[in-house]
Design a protein around this motif. Sequence first.
Motif, PDB file in Angstrom:
ATOM      1  N   TRP A   1      35.959  38.821  43.941  1.00 32.06           N
ATOM      2  CA  TRP A   1      36.485  39.418  45.162  1.00 32.06           C
ATOM      3  C   TRP A   1      37.201  38.348  45.965  1.00 32.06           C
ATOM      4  N   SER A   2      37.992  38.806  46.928  1.00 35.32           N
ATOM      5  CA  SER A   2      38.626  37.897  47.883  1.00 35.32           C
ATOM      6  C   SER A   2      38.502  38.510  49.266  1.00 35.32           C
ATOM      7  N   ILE A   3      38.513  37.636  50.260  1.00 37.76           N
ATOM      8  CA  ILE A   3      38.315  38.052  51.652  1.00 37.76           C
ATOM      9  C   ILE A   3      39.477  37.524  52.482  1.00 37.76           C
ATOM     10  N   ASN A   4      40.012  38.400  53.327  1.00 35.63           N
ATOM     11  CA  ASN A   4      41.051  38.016  54.266  1.00 35.63           C
ATOM     12  C   ASN A   4      40.601  38.508  55.639  1.00 35.63           C
ATOM     13  N   ARG A   5      40.025  37.599  56.418  1.00 32.90           N
ATOM     14  CA  ARG A   5      39.491  37.985  57.738  1.00 32.90           C
ATOM     15  C   ARG A   5      40.599  38.330  58.723  1.00 32.90           C
ATOM     16  N   ASP A   6      41.774  37.699  58.575  1.00 31.20           N
ATOM     17  CA  ASP A   6      42.884  37.999  59.480  1.00 31.20           C
ATOM     18  C   ASP A   6      43.347  39.448  59.335  1.00 31.20           C
ATOM     19  N   GLU A   7      43.403  39.922  58.113  1.00 34.39           N
ATOM     20  CA  GLU A   7      43.826  41.299  57.868  1.00 34.39           C
ATOM     21  C   GLU A   7      42.648  42.272  57.795  1.00 34.39           C
ATOM     22  N   ARG A   8      41.430  41.747  57.954  1.00 38.59           N
ATOM     23  CA  ARG A   8      40.193  42.553  57.857  1.00 38.59           C
ATOM     24  C   ARG A   8      40.175  43.318  56.543  1.00 38.59           C
ATOM     25  N   LEU A   9      40.225  42.542  55.448  1.00 38.12           N
ATOM     26  CA  LEU A   9      40.378  43.112  54.119  1.00 38.12           C
ATOM     27  C   LEU A   9      39.459  42.412  53.128  1.00 38.12           C
ATOM     28  N   ILE A  10      38.760  43.205  52.325  1.00 32.67           N
ATOM     29  CA  ILE A  10      37.969  42.716  51.203  1.00 32.67           C
ATOM     30  C   ILE A  10      38.549  43.366  49.953  1.00 32.67           C
ATOM     31  N   VAL A  11      38.966  42.542  48.996  1.00 33.12           N
ATOM     32  CA  VAL A  11      39.527  43.055  47.744  1.00 33.12           C
ATOM     33  C   VAL A  11      38.556  42.733  46.619  1.00 33.12           C
ATOM     34  N   LEU A  12      38.132  43.754  45.904  1.00 33.54           N
ATOM     35  CA  LEU A  12      37.265  43.587  44.737  1.00 33.54           C
ATOM     36  C   LEU A  12      38.119  43.709  43.479  1.00 33.54           C
ATOM     37  N   TYR A  13      37.911  42.788  42.527  1.00 38.22           N
ATOM     38  CA  TYR A  13      38.704  42.750  41.308  1.00 38.22           C
ATOM     39  C   TYR A  13      37.923  43.403  40.173  1.00 38.22           C
ATOM     40  N   ARG A  14      38.437  44.522  39.715  1.00 35.40           N
ATOM     41  CA  ARG A  14      37.729  45.359  38.753  1.00 35.40           C
ATOM     42  C   ARG A  14      37.526  44.681  37.400  1.00 35.40           C
ATOM     43  N   VAL A  15      38.560  44.083  36.844  1.00 38.80           N
ATOM     44  CA  VAL A  15      38.461  43.530  35.489  1.00 38.80           C
ATOM     45  C   VAL A  15      37.438  42.395  35.403  1.00 38.80           C
ATOM     46  N   PRO A  16      37.459  41.395  36.293  1.00 36.09           N
ATOM     47  CA  PRO A  16      36.427  40.359  36.198  1.00 36.09           C
ATOM     48  C   PRO A  16      35.005  40.899  36.417  1.00 36.09           C
ATOM     49  N   ILE A  17      34.872  41.860  37.317  1.00 36.84           N
ATOM     50  CA  ILE A  17      33.533  42.412  37.558  1.00 36.84           C
ATOM     51  C   ILE A  17      33.049  43.164  36.326  1.00 36.84           C
ATOM     52  N   GLN A  18      33.898  43.962  35.723  1.00 32.51           N
ATOM     53  CA  GLN A  18      33.468  44.763  34.579  1.00 32.51           C
ATOM     54  C   GLN A  18      33.378  43.947  33.290  1.00 32.51           C
ATOM     55  N   ARG A  19      34.270  43.012  33.090  1.00 36.94           N
ATOM     56  CA  ARG A  19      34.322  42.318  31.805  1.00 36.94           C
ATOM     57  C   ARG A  19      33.508  41.035  31.764  1.00 36.94           C
ATOM     58  N   LEU A  20      33.382  40.348  32.893  1.00 33.74           N
ATOM     59  CA  LEU A  20      32.719  39.051  32.880  1.00 33.74           C
ATOM     60  C   LEU A  20      31.282  39.082  33.373  1.00 33.74           C
ATOM     61  N   THR A  21      30.852  40.199  33.934  1.00 30.48           N
ATOM     62  CA  THR A  21      29.469  40.313  34.370  1.00 30.48           C
ATOM     63  C   THR A  21      28.614  40.613  33.150  1.00 30.48           C
ATOM     64  N   ARG A  22      27.607  39.785  32.930  1.00 29.03           N
ATOM     65  CA  ARG A  22      26.737  39.978  31.771  1.00 29.03           C
ATOM     66  C   ARG A  22      25.619  40.949  32.152  1.00 29.03           C
ATOM     67  N   LEU A  23      25.577  42.051  31.441  1.00 30.33           N
ATOM     68  CA  LEU A  23      24.572  43.082  31.681  1.00 30.33           C
ATOM     69  C   LEU A  23      23.564  43.062  30.538  1.00 30.33           C
ATOM     70  N   HIS A  24      22.283  43.157  30.875  1.00 28.30           N
ATOM     71  CA  HIS A  24      21.292  43.191  29.804  1.00 28.30           C
ATOM     72  C   HIS A  24      21.265  44.558  29.122  1.00 28.30           C
ATOM     73  N   ILE A  25      21.695  45.604  29.833  1.00 24.53           N
ATOM     74  CA  ILE A  25      21.873  46.932  29.255  1.00 24.53           C
ATOM     75  C   ILE A  25      23.249  47.411  29.696  1.00 24.53           C
ATOM     76  N   ASP A  26      24.116  47.695  28.742  1.00 23.11           N
ATOM     77  CA  ASP A  26      25.488  48.098  29.068  1.00 23.11           C
ATOM     78  C   ASP A  26      25.576  49.621  29.102  1.00 23.11           C
ATOM     79  N   ASP A  27      25.243  50.180  30.257  1.00 23.83           N
ATOM     80  CA  ASP A  27      25.360  51.627  30.450  1.00 23.83           C
ATOM     81  C   ASP A  27      25.949  51.884  31.829  1.00 23.83           C
TER      82      ASP A  27
END
Length: 150
Positions: A89-115
């Motif tokens: 994710w990235s944070i921009n306090r000036d614009e009051r914006l939080i951006v979450l990045y889907r691909v790194p969260i879904q692909r790089l997060t190691r899940l012990h159960i992938d469901d």
Amino acid sequence: MARRISGRGKREMFARPAPRHDRHGRAGRSSVLRPPLRPLAGRVDLFAISVTAAAEYLRGAYPEELGDVQFAIAGMPTSIQHGDGLDRWSINRDERLIVLYRVPIQRLTRLHIDDDLHRRMAAESCTFQAAAEYIGLDPWEIDPGFPGSR
């Protein structure tokens, strides 16, 4: 020379009539109804639903800090902010914006159960961590329902 009485050719004589039911035994849709919408069951859709639900919960829990903050979803980060790999994710306090990045969260997060449940928990966890960083709290302190928080 033989004359055709019916006026139909051989192909038309043996053609099947239009089926009244589809292959599952259900009746066809009338032309008045639109075709059904596609189900929201893809990874992108479930990710967006998870982030939106977590963001709405956090806005309700922290109305002063997160009430007018926008949560956005992007595919990949355009630059590296922290230097330890791809940002989730990235944070921009000036614009009051939080951006979450889907691909790194879904692909790089190691899940012990992938469901679906664990993928949803990973998306919600990153949403909570990003909001905690935005507010300046530890991620474990952000849920007002847990003892010892806020």
